[in-house]
Write an enzyme that holds these catalytic residues in place. Structure first.
Site, PDB file in Angstrom:
ATOM      1  N   ASN A 115      42.546  10.673 107.148  1.00  0.00           N
ATOM      2  CA  ASN A 115      42.014   9.421 107.682  1.00  0.00           C
ATOM      3  C   ASN A 115      40.639   9.200 107.068  1.00  0.00           C
ATOM      4  OD1 ASN A 115      42.815   8.243 111.009  1.00  0.00           O
ATOM      5  ND2 ASN A 115      44.149   8.636 109.285  1.00  0.00           N
ATOM      6  N   PHE A 169      38.555   3.810 110.251  1.00  0.00           N
ATOM      7  CA  PHE A 169      39.222   4.061 108.973  1.00  0.00           C
ATOM      8  C   PHE A 169      39.598   2.779 108.243  1.00  0.00           C
ATOM      9  CE2 PHE A 169      42.307   4.408 112.517  1.00  0.00           C
ATOM     10  CZ  PHE A 169      42.931   3.182 112.332  1.00  0.00           C
ATOM     11  N   ARG A 180      21.607 -22.439  79.620  1.00  0.00           N
ATOM     12  CA  ARG A 180      20.592 -22.926  80.564  1.00  0.00           C
ATOM     13  C   ARG A 180      20.741 -22.315  81.956  1.00  0.00           C
ATOM     14  NH1 ARG A 180      20.797 -28.880  82.609  1.00  0.00           N
ATOM     15  NH2 ARG A 180      22.247 -29.008  80.869  1.00  0.00           N
ATOM     16  N   HIS A 207      52.654  12.665 103.934  1.00  0.00           N
ATOM     17  CA  HIS A 207      51.861  11.501 103.513  1.00  0.00           C
ATOM     18  C   HIS A 207      51.503  11.533 102.025  1.00  0.00           C
ATOM     19  CE1 HIS A 207      51.728  10.926 107.771  1.00  0.00           C
ATOM     20  NE2 HIS A 207      50.858   9.934 107.721  1.00  0.00           N
ATOM     21  N   TYR A 233      45.478  11.428 120.741  1.00  0.00           N
ATOM     22  CA  TYR A 233      46.141  11.022 119.503  1.00  0.00           C
ATOM     23  C   TYR A 233      45.768  11.943 118.341  1.00  0.00           C
ATOM     24  CZ  TYR A 233      47.377   8.544 115.281  1.00  0.00           C
ATOM     25  OH  TYR A 233      47.892   8.232 114.044  1.00  0.00           O
ATOM     26  N   GLU A 265      50.456  -0.084 112.584  1.00  0.00           N
ATOM     27  CA  GLU A 265      49.358  -0.467 111.681  1.00  0.00           C
ATOM     28  C   GLU A 265      49.701  -1.850 111.132  1.00  0.00           C
ATOM     29  OE1 GLU A 265      49.495   2.925 109.121  1.00  0.00           O
ATOM     30  OE2 GLU A 265      49.129   4.264 110.816  1.00  0.00           O
ATOM     31  N   TYR A 319      25.278 -25.350  79.703  1.00  0.00           N
ATOM     32  CA  TYR A 319      25.119 -24.544  80.924  1.00  0.00           C
ATOM     33  C   TYR A 319      25.170 -23.046  80.666  1.00  0.00           C
ATOM     34  CZ  TYR A 319      25.868 -28.741  83.814  1.00  0.00           C
ATOM     35  OH  TYR A 319      25.741 -29.964  84.425  1.00  0.00           O
TER      36      TYR A 319
END
Length: 526
Positions: A200, A332, A287, A88, A58, A417, A284
């Site tokens: 990646n 990844f 405190r 990309h 791959y 994916e 609060y």
């Protein structure tokens, strides 16, 4: 945050958020040892062998994502790697800061230098050139889903390697072709797997996490100090900060915060003045400072610990183990940091939330000697009333930003994916929330200093008295209305510059007094 050394050996030494920031600021240089270069070359040679044999692996001789079954010929493997950077590079939105983009380069170089990615030595050298010469690629802020790596931002980050994209160089944004003209560089020809190794990885998420660790640490430290000043101004009790109480519920963060605040209040005439008052307990927001600030400290520590694992990991795909074993896995995937960043985002928001409540308390006029709205002559003057409107708006905005991005997943890449982390959004949102909290704390700093003023001529301990003097050098006491936006800007500058942290450190060193707890190293070293 002091440099640990003058030079850092990528791929060998343990990288921390602090060291990464020092490298980004130019305080520490980076280098590759002979042993590291040998590992990088060996991994690259394994990839060449895979291409020569022709067995499908791959991303080396196959397509990407849903095209993983498409075989790529030996002659086309180089084109494949160049095309992946082009195809990309689909980011949108404003560019990320130059610092975060530089951190991305540093973190990617650290991962590649481990020797499991098949990157060419020449390519790694070029990345180091960009770091050393502060030639930082322009990277859009949106487009990553935080799995299969931060594909879009990393693609933009490395377009300059092939002569495309833009960079910031010597304070000028320019095309890479112009950078090449000025420096004599030329585009690289990426070999098998190199494009995939570059894009990646979780470096966009991790770089944001580095900044979250840095900025949230500052916010937490200053919240304790400002909270202590507000306790003095409103004559709160010191008893909720006693170790005897926190030893019975020994969360690290709670103990650490309680000790810091108690030490800040030590020696205070203001505290002594109301030791026998009739009030039984404080609200609060006063405190429970150890419990609330402490819980956020714990969230910060959790993120820091996970981040350090990530900074020293191999997060691309496939991973080259040896000649016989190449694994296409999921290192990844951004989920480990995505969830921690969402947790840190909530932790930051809560610091702003409780700070807003203390500001509101200061305006009520229920503390003896402190007038309503922190101003004696009200009616014609509104006093500090509307400053709390701003903190309410910021606190509310933060609550909306606290929805965990990691709770969402939208399948991508035609279902290949099918679960993604959205960690890139987690990181961006966390920084946005922290930025809002800095503004809230700036306003609490102003209101606490105003309330503190009404305790004069009584003195606090050495720390808070000196901090109050420092604030008054920049922001005057308000006895009538003025344009408070100007005061807020000055307050924000004090917070962002870490002025009160630096002053605390100076006084501690000068007087030989420490605010540290037994957990200080964990909470202060990053």
């Amino acid at each position: 945050m002091e440099p640990v050394s003058k030079s850092f050996k990528l791929g060998e030494e343990w990288l921390t958020a602090s060291t990464a920031l020092h490298i980004a600021k130019g305080h520490i240089t980076v280098e590759l040892s002979k042993a590291t270069r040998k590992k990088v070359i060996h991994s690259w040679q394994i990839v060449q062998g895979i291409v020569d044999k022709g067995n499908p692996v791959y991303g080396i001789n196959t397509g990407f994502g849903p095209l993983c079954t498409t075989k790529i010929s030996k002659s086309e493997t180089n084109i494949l790697q160049t095309n992946i950077l082009k195809s990309h590079s689909v980011g949108v939105g404003k560019p990320i800061s130059k610092t975060i983009a530089k951190l991305m380069l540093i973190l990617k170089a650290q991962s590649l230098a481990k020797g499991y990615s098949g990157i060419a030595e020449t390519t790694l050298n070029r990345i180091l050139w960009h770091i050393e010469n502060d030639a930082i690629p322009v990277v859009p802020s949106q487009g990553s889903v935080g799995a299969s790596g931060d594909l879009a931002p990393l693609s933009h980050l490395f377009l300059p390697l092939i002569g495309l994209g833009k960079v910031v160089y010597k304070n000028e944004t320019m095309t890479t072709s112009k950078l090449f003209e000025r420096t004599g560089l030329s585009p690289l020809s990426l070999g098998p797997k190199e494009g995939l190794a570059l894009i990646n990885g979780t470096q966009f998420i991790a770089a944001h996490a580095v900044k979250v660790v840095e900025k949230l640490h500052s916010v937490l430290s200053q919240a304790d100090i400002i909270g202590a000043m507000m306790i003095e101004g409103l004559q709160g009790s010191v008893k909720p900060f006693y170790n005897e109480l926190h030893a019975l519920r020994p969360f690290k963060g709670n103990i650490h915060v309680a000790k810091r605040v108690k030490r800040l209040l030590k020696g205070s005439e203001i505290m002594e003045d109301h030791i026998d008052c009739e009030r039984v307990q404080d609200p609060y927001s006063i405190r429970c400072i150890p419990q609330v600030h402490g819980a956020s400290r714990t969230a910060w520590l959790h993120l820091k610990e996970l981040l350090e694992v990530e900074l020293n990991s191999v997060t691309d795909n496939p991973v080259i183990i040896n000649e016989e074993l190449t694994i296409s896995g999921g290192n990844f995937h951004g989920q480990p940091l995505a969830m921690a960043l969402d947790y840190a985002c909530l932790a930051a928001s809560e610091i702003g939330n409780i700070s807003d409540r203390r500001i509101y308390l200061a305006l009520e006029g229920n503390s003896p000697g402190v007038p309503k709205l922190l101003m004696k002559d009200t009616g014609i003057n509104s006093g500090y009333m509307i400053l709390q409107y701003t903190t309410a708006a910021l606190a509310s905005e933060n609550k909306g930003l606290c929805f965990p991005s990691s709770a969402d997943s939208i399948p991508t890449s035609l279902g290949q994916e099918d679960h993604v982390s959205m960690g890139s959004i987690s990181g961006r949102k966390a920084l946005q929330v922290i930025g809002n909290v800095e503004k809230i704390l700036a306003i609490e700093l102003l209101t606490a200093a105003q309330a503190f003023e009404f305790r004069k001529p009584m003195k606090s301990g050495i720390f808070l008295d000196e901090i109050h003097k420092e604030i008054r050098k920049k922001v005057a006491f308000a006895d009538k209305d003025r344009v408070f936006a100007d005061d807020i800007k000055k307050g924000i500058k004090i917070i962002k510059s870490k002025t009160i942290i630096k002053l605390i450190e100076h006084i501690s060193k000068k007087e030989g007094i420490s605010l540290k707890s037994k957990f200080s190293e964990e909470f202060e070293v990053y």
